[in-house]
Design an enzyme around this catalytic site. Sequence first.
Site, PDB file in Angstrom:
ATOM      1  N   GLU A  12     -41.096  11.743  12.188  1.00 36.97           N
ATOM      2  CA  GLU A  12     -41.663  10.538  11.569  1.00 36.97           C
ATOM      3  C   GLU A  12     -42.659   9.846  12.513  1.00 36.97           C
ATOM      4  O   GLU A  12     -42.480   8.699  12.922  1.00 36.97           O
ATOM      5  CB  GLU A  12     -40.555   9.578  11.145  1.00 36.97           C
ATOM      6  CG  GLU A  12     -39.677  10.154  10.047  1.00 36.97           C
ATOM      7  CD  GLU A  12     -38.671   9.172   9.477  1.00 36.97           C
ATOM      8  OE1 GLU A  12     -38.248   9.352   8.319  1.00 36.97           O
ATOM      9  OE2 GLU A  12     -38.291   8.217  10.188  1.00 36.97           O
ATOM     10  N   ASP A  32     -38.385   7.264  15.116  1.00 33.57           N
ATOM     11  CA  ASP A  32     -38.869   7.004  13.763  1.00 33.57           C
ATOM     12  C   ASP A  32     -40.117   6.133  13.874  1.00 33.57           C
ATOM     13  O   ASP A  32     -40.553   5.838  14.996  1.00 33.57           O
ATOM     14  CB  ASP A  32     -37.771   6.357  12.907  1.00 33.57           C
ATOM     15  CG  ASP A  32     -37.211   5.084  13.511  1.00 33.57           C
ATOM     16  OD1 ASP A  32     -38.005   4.220  13.934  1.00 33.57           O
ATOM     17  OD2 ASP A  32     -35.973   4.934  13.564  1.00 33.57           O
ATOM     18  N   PRO A  33     -40.713   5.702  12.775  1.00 35.00           N
ATOM     19  CA  PRO A  33     -41.965   4.939  12.896  1.00 35.00           C
ATOM     20  C   PRO A  33     -41.868   3.678  13.738  1.00 35.00           C
ATOM     21  O   PRO A  33     -42.869   3.230  14.297  1.00 35.00           O
ATOM     22  CB  PRO A  33     -42.310   4.602  11.436  1.00 35.00           C
ATOM     23  CG  PRO A  33     -41.712   5.720  10.659  1.00 35.00           C
ATOM     24  CD  PRO A  33     -40.425   6.028  11.355  1.00 35.00           C
ATOM     25  N   ASP A  86     -30.247  -3.311  16.977  1.00 35.51           N
ATOM     26  CA  ASP A  86     -28.997  -3.950  16.575  1.00 35.51           C
ATOM     27  C   ASP A  86     -27.837  -3.002  16.884  1.00 35.51           C
ATOM     28  O   ASP A  86     -27.851  -1.840  16.473  1.00 35.51           O
ATOM     29  CB  ASP A  86     -29.046  -4.252  15.071  1.00 35.51           C
ATOM     30  CG  ASP A  86     -27.788  -4.931  14.562  1.00 35.51           C
ATOM     31  OD1 ASP A  86     -26.948  -5.321  15.382  1.00 35.51           O
ATOM     32  OD2 ASP A  86     -27.659  -5.071  13.331  1.00 35.51           O
ATOM     33  N   GLU A 121     -36.970  14.908   4.581  1.00 32.58           N
ATOM     34  CA  GLU A 121     -35.828  13.995   4.462  1.00 32.58           C
ATOM     35  C   GLU A 121     -35.883  13.275   3.121  1.00 32.58           C
ATOM     36  O   GLU A 121     -36.943  12.784   2.729  1.00 32.58           O
ATOM     37  CB  GLU A 121     -35.841  12.932   5.565  1.00 32.58           C
ATOM     38  CG  GLU A 121     -35.623  13.418   6.969  1.00 32.58           C
ATOM     39  CD  GLU A 121     -35.564  12.262   7.969  1.00 32.58           C
ATOM     40  OE1 GLU A 121     -35.238  11.127   7.552  1.00 32.58           O
ATOM     41  OE2 GLU A 121     -35.865  12.488   9.152  1.00 32.58           O
TER      42      GLU A 121
END
Length: 681
Positions: free
Chosen positions: A215, A167-168, A403, A319
């Site tokens: 992305e 993703d970005p 995380d 999305e």
Amino acid sequence: MKKQLLLILSLGFVILATACQSKVYVDYIDKPISFTPTIGDKRNNESIADLKVIYNDETADQIQVLPVELSDDFIIGVDMSSIIDVLDKGGVFYNANGEEQDVFEILKSYGVNYVRIRLWHNPTNSNGLGFGGGNNTTEVGIEIAKKAARVGMRIALDFHYSDFWADPSKQSMPRAWTGYTDEQVVDAIYEYTKSTLKSFEKAGVRPHMVQIGNEINNGMVYPNGNIATRGYRRLAMFLNAGIKAVKEISPSIQTVIHLAEGASEQRLTYFFDKMIENNVEFDIIGLSYYSFWHGTLAQFQQTLEALDARYTQKIAVMEYSYGYTDYSNEFSANIYSSEMESEGGYKTSMQGQASYIRDVNAAIASIESGIGSFYWEPAWLAVAGAGWASSGAIEYLNAQGDDVSSIGKASWANQALFSFSGKVLPSLNVFNLMKTSTFNDERIETLETELSVVINIRANETLPSHTLAYTSLDRRTLVPITWNRAELDAIQGAGNYTVHGTVTQGNQILQVVCTVEAYENYLVNGSFEEGGKVTADVKDFSLVNGWQVTQNINGAVKIESKNPRTSDNNGHNNLNIWASAAYDFTVYQTVTLSPGTYILVVYGRSAMNGEVNTPSVSLYVGNGSTILFEQSFVYGGSWSEWQKNELTFTITESITVQIGLKGTGAATAWAHFDDFALKSM
């Protein structure tokens, strides 16, 4: 003569080979689609009345949808990438009658005609344990594709060119390509893409659409394809390698370049201009648009219109999704919560979810180049073991600084279109209702009539022109206010005021009252709005009026338009602090103050206090290298809560000082700040 004969024979073989090759693959979508519904033995007796109680949602039995004019070939797509994992872990799906049924059959009956499937290069650890999140290998992708093909749905493949989520914020190169030169990466992308598509073709499920990257706002296959360090030309090389492989399999397969932040016009146009400048020839502009992250529907519509006017490519939403509940179970760790309603623009309900789906599709259908959308993971049930990542991915995630506290849990179940027990939600009806509904009676149901605003009269700020309302379709709207002109004109200096106004609601005229705190802000551009709406990250602070920055990592401090503190009064923009490595920074203005007492006010949000991804930040007043006053910033109780912090200080003589924020953060620590004000007491 012999040479001529050989030449004729050779040409004949070429023609024959070409003819045979063209007949090798016959698209399943061109064949008659016929299947027998697979009704299983299990039953789910969860009624609409039960849904209202379980999810505390009175809208469950009264979903209404405004009609949308959609073409016959408009894409009503869904991303089903986690489905094999969900099914393997015991997930069961039920139709509206409570009968166990194949989930693809159910979705087909509600108008879904396209399935998107993500692909990871090698989502397993050194011990062969899968990473989770669907474990989307080529083999898993083919299995999903066959289920979609069986019911006549088209297929879109989403190549991440990574071993796990891309993703970005992260675009890790497949581990097998580590250390590759740019030329080797080009070859690897080409070979991997082509061999994968051949595998799908051999299985009879050649895709109709292929994404080259997921992305990729900031690039892909890091470090080689990181735009920040390697520029757009290198990224274009990698994209063209993937596109070349796709078109060699079949020119009819549509290629997609996919970016997040679908309501960020300037950022998107800058990126796609660079793609065209670097001769990337692709078919579709793909966008992610989550209103609770990416901006209002009005901003999204404006962005779509700008893209439509600027480019020849088709445009699709790859999305989008919205939450229908805050409910969770022991196997879920929901990303979405109702705290995000104020930014998302819709209530957390089945009606709100349906309205959002309808509005996104209405927006994409309103532009000439719009071809459709893909709802993200509508069938990701929260069942044991079907989480966004598994224990097998811990080492991989730790290496990226991610995380891992919610390992093993589903993060999307409250945005699905099935209940937690697997039964069809009433909101799934939206796909058919968009085409068949005759409903046209949307009404305002709740209205904010007591407002409280703070305005900076130095900046000529005034009262909001609209008040917030929610309609019978559980979507937010703004209703114009007519203010009492005499009371409004009486605001001439710092102080507290009360201004009355009226709102017309149907045949009613409702009273609105606004409590106003007017002040003079000694800081300029406190909400980062000067120079117009920022629709791309601004890292060059020579372009940002009033503010200066020092930082050890360029780009750790930037201005962005995503998720400001309030879009109704203080604009679109905010200050974002983030970097992929440990960083330190100061952001400040230089101000000359007379003797007196002052208060510095700053709003901010981050992860909850004490979490590793929360930077340590202070409000400060300094003179040269000397810190005169300082106070640690305290964040709110959740990541989405904008917490007000104040630093009060007294100056005993005229002095020129630096006033702002300073701090440090570990890699990936983040925070947003907005609406800076310096007032005299």
